[in-house]
Design a protein around this motif. Structure first.
Motif, PDB file in Angstrom:
ATOM      1  N   ARG A 184      42.134  27.805  54.083  1.00 39.17           N
ATOM      2  CA  ARG A 184      42.132  28.011  52.652  1.00 39.17           C
ATOM      3  C   ARG A 184      41.633  26.730  51.993  1.00 39.17           C
ATOM      4  O   ARG A 184      42.135  25.657  52.268  1.00 39.17           O
ATOM      5  CB  ARG A 184      43.521  28.334  52.145  1.00 39.17           C
ATOM      6  CG  ARG A 184      44.188  29.476  52.894  1.00 39.17           C
ATOM      7  CD  ARG A 184      44.037  30.774  52.120  1.00 39.17           C
ATOM      8  NE  ARG A 184      44.841  31.822  52.700  1.00 39.17           N
ATOM      9  CZ  ARG A 184      44.329  32.877  53.316  1.00 39.17           C
ATOM     10  NH1 ARG A 184      43.068  33.001  53.477  1.00 39.17           N
ATOM     11  NH2 ARG A 184      45.108  33.813  53.766  1.00 39.17           N
ATOM     12  N   GLU A 185      40.666  26.878  51.099  1.00 41.97           N
ATOM     13  CA  GLU A 185      40.092  25.728  50.418  1.00 41.97           C
ATOM     14  C   GLU A 185      40.620  25.629  48.998  1.00 41.97           C
ATOM     15  O   GLU A 185      41.178  26.577  48.465  1.00 41.97           O
ATOM     16  CB  GLU A 185      38.567  25.850  50.399  1.00 41.97           C
ATOM     17  CG  GLU A 185      37.954  25.767  51.784  1.00 41.97           C
ATOM     18  CD  GLU A 185      36.441  25.849  51.733  1.00 41.97           C
ATOM     19  OE1 GLU A 185      35.861  25.541  50.683  1.00 41.97           O
ATOM     20  OE2 GLU A 185      35.856  26.219  52.753  1.00 41.97           O
ATOM     21  N   GLY A 186      40.406  24.468  48.383  1.00 38.01           N
ATOM     22  CA  GLY A 186      40.796  24.258  47.003  1.00 38.01           C
ATOM     23  C   GLY A 186      42.052  23.425  46.894  1.00 38.01           C
ATOM     24  O   GLY A 186      42.633  22.997  47.891  1.00 38.01           O
ATOM     25  N   SER A 187      42.459  23.183  45.665  1.00 36.78           N
ATOM     26  CA  SER A 187      43.664  22.389  45.425  1.00 36.78           C
ATOM     27  C   SER A 187      44.657  23.202  44.614  1.00 36.78           C
ATOM     28  O   SER A 187      44.339  24.272  44.093  1.00 36.78           O
ATOM     29  CB  SER A 187      43.295  21.109  44.681  1.00 36.78           C
ATOM     30  OG  SER A 187      42.731  21.428  43.423  1.00 36.78           O
ATOM     31  N   ALA A 188      45.871  22.702  44.505  1.00 37.94           N
ATOM     32  CA  ALA A 188      46.947  23.342  43.731  1.00 37.94           C
ATOM     33  C   ALA A 188      47.169  24.791  44.161  1.00 37.94           C
ATOM     34  O   ALA A 188      47.396  25.671  43.334  1.00 37.94           O
ATOM     35  CB  ALA A 188      46.655  23.255  42.234  1.00 37.94           C
ATOM     36  N   LYS A 189      47.124  25.045  45.464  1.00 36.17           N
ATOM     37  CA  LYS A 189      47.305  26.414  45.953  1.00 36.17           C
ATOM     38  C   LYS A 189      48.761  26.865  45.851  1.00 36.17           C
ATOM     39  O   LYS A 189      49.040  27.959  45.406  1.00 36.17           O
ATOM     40  CB  LYS A 189      46.800  26.522  47.379  1.00 36.17           C
ATOM     41  CG  LYS A 189      45.295  26.332  47.493  1.00 36.17           C
ATOM     42  CD  LYS A 189      44.826  26.497  48.914  1.00 36.17           C
ATOM     43  CE  LYS A 189      45.172  25.333  49.757  1.00 36.17           C
ATOM     44  NZ  LYS A 189      44.199  24.312  49.969  1.00 36.17           N
ATOM     45  N   TRP A 190      49.679  26.026  46.307  1.00 34.44           N
ATOM     46  CA  TRP A 190      51.108  26.345  46.277  1.00 34.44           C
ATOM     47  C   TRP A 190      51.850  25.148  45.680  1.00 34.44           C
ATOM     48  O   TRP A 190      51.376  24.028  45.730  1.00 34.44           O
ATOM     49  CB  TRP A 190      51.611  26.657  47.683  1.00 34.44           C
ATOM     50  CG  TRP A 190      50.898  27.822  48.279  1.00 34.44           C
ATOM     51  CD1 TRP A 190      51.144  29.143  48.033  1.00 34.44           C
ATOM     52  CD2 TRP A 190      49.794  27.801  49.194  1.00 34.44           C
ATOM     53  NE1 TRP A 190      50.265  29.937  48.729  1.00 34.44           N
ATOM     54  CE2 TRP A 190      49.425  29.136  49.458  1.00 34.44           C
ATOM     55  CE3 TRP A 190      49.087  26.792  49.814  1.00 34.44           C
ATOM     56  CZ2 TRP A 190      48.393  29.482  50.308  1.00 34.44           C
ATOM     57  CZ3 TRP A 190      48.039  27.118  50.662  1.00 34.44           C
ATOM     58  CH2 TRP A 190      47.707  28.457  50.904  1.00 34.44           C
ATOM     59  N   ASN A 191      53.063  25.393  45.158  1.00 34.75           N
ATOM     60  CA  ASN A 191      53.724  24.296  44.463  1.00 34.75           C
ATOM     61  C   ASN A 191      55.219  24.136  44.712  1.00 34.75           C
ATOM     62  O   ASN A 191      55.808  23.195  44.228  1.00 34.75           O
ATOM     63  CB  ASN A 191      53.471  24.405  42.960  1.00 34.75           C
ATOM     64  CG  ASN A 191      54.019  25.690  42.380  1.00 34.75           C
ATOM     65  OD1 ASN A 191      55.113  26.110  42.713  1.00 34.75           O
ATOM     66  ND2 ASN A 191      53.258  26.328  41.525  1.00 34.75           N
ATOM     67  N   ASP A 192      55.862  25.027  45.413  1.00 36.54           N
ATOM     68  CA  ASP A 192      57.299  24.912  45.666  1.00 36.54           C
ATOM     69  C   ASP A 192      57.616  25.697  46.927  1.00 36.54           C
ATOM     70  O   ASP A 192      56.823  26.527  47.366  1.00 36.54           O
ATOM     71  CB  ASP A 192      58.077  25.471  44.469  1.00 36.54           C
ATOM     72  CG  ASP A 192      59.539  25.037  44.460  1.00 36.54           C
ATOM     73  OD1 ASP A 192      59.920  24.138  45.237  1.00 36.54           O
ATOM     74  OD2 ASP A 192      60.312  25.600  43.654  1.00 36.54           O
ATOM     75  N   VAL A 193      58.790  25.453  47.503  1.00 37.64           N
ATOM     76  CA  VAL A 193      59.164  26.111  48.752  1.00 37.64           C
ATOM     77  C   VAL A 193      60.648  26.460  48.724  1.00 37.64           C
ATOM     78  O   VAL A 193      61.454  25.745  48.115  1.00 37.64           O
ATOM     79  CB  VAL A 193      58.825  25.215  49.977  1.00 37.64           C
ATOM     80  CG1 VAL A 193      59.612  23.925  49.948  1.00 37.64           C
ATOM     81  CG2 VAL A 193      59.026  25.951  51.284  1.00 37.64           C
ATOM     82  N   THR A 194      61.001  27.597  49.353  1.00 34.51           N
ATOM     83  CA  THR A 194      62.396  27.969  49.525  1.00 34.51           C
ATOM     84  C   THR A 194      62.551  28.649  50.879  1.00 34.51           C
ATOM     85  O   THR A 194      61.584  29.171  51.441  1.00 34.51           O
ATOM     86  CB  THR A 194      62.893  28.904  48.390  1.00 34.51           C
ATOM     87  OG1 THR A 194      64.323  28.992  48.430  1.00 34.51           O
ATOM     88  CG2 THR A 194      62.301  30.297  48.503  1.00 34.51           C
TER      89      THR A 194
END
Length: 131
Positions: free
Chosen positions: A1-11
């Motif tokens: 997967r390319e690009g930035s700011a794809k995901w931002n938090d995790v649980t």
């Protein structure tokens, strides 16, 4: 997967980790206990692909909730069958983070004073109201 700011938090939910999508069109699922050689990552499509969709994720039982940032509702994912839906919010303003406790959801407001709260009704369905 390319690009930035794809995901931002995790649980964590069950034996998997879930990452909320910011600019990605899917939730990232990490299976840290996958057998050697098996893929530890998979994806759950959200049905959208816009920028700044959700900011934050939490779990309550088998359900995952992503806080809306530019979206108009909370993304709800059932970890058992991977189904997803949007829990609509009236009067929504951007949220930044979400937490669940004893059937209640609270979204930290980004540009607003009130937090968003939800308590399940007698049938177990979440309902949303402005706190």
């Amino acid at each position: 997967r390319e690009g930035s700011a794809k995901w931002n938090d995790v649980t964590a939910c069950g034996d998997r980790l879930y990452c909320s999508p910011e600019d990605a069109p899917e939730v990232l699922v990490v299976s840290p206990l996958a057998e050697a050689g098996a893929s530890q990552m998979s994806y759950l499509p959200t049905g959208t692909g816009r920028k700044d969709q959700w900011k934050g994720i939490t779990a309550e039982g088998p359900l995952l909730f992503c806080a809306p940032f530019e979206e108009q509702g909370v993304l709800v994912i059932d970890s058992r069958d991977k189904s997803r839906r949007i829990m609509e919010l009236e009067g929504h303003e951007s949220s930044f983070g979400i937490a669940a406790c004893d059937g209640m959801l609270v979204c930290a407001p980004h540009n607003a004073n009130p937090a968003l709260a939800s308590r399940s009704d007698s049938a177990g369905e979440p309902r949303v109201q402005l706190a």
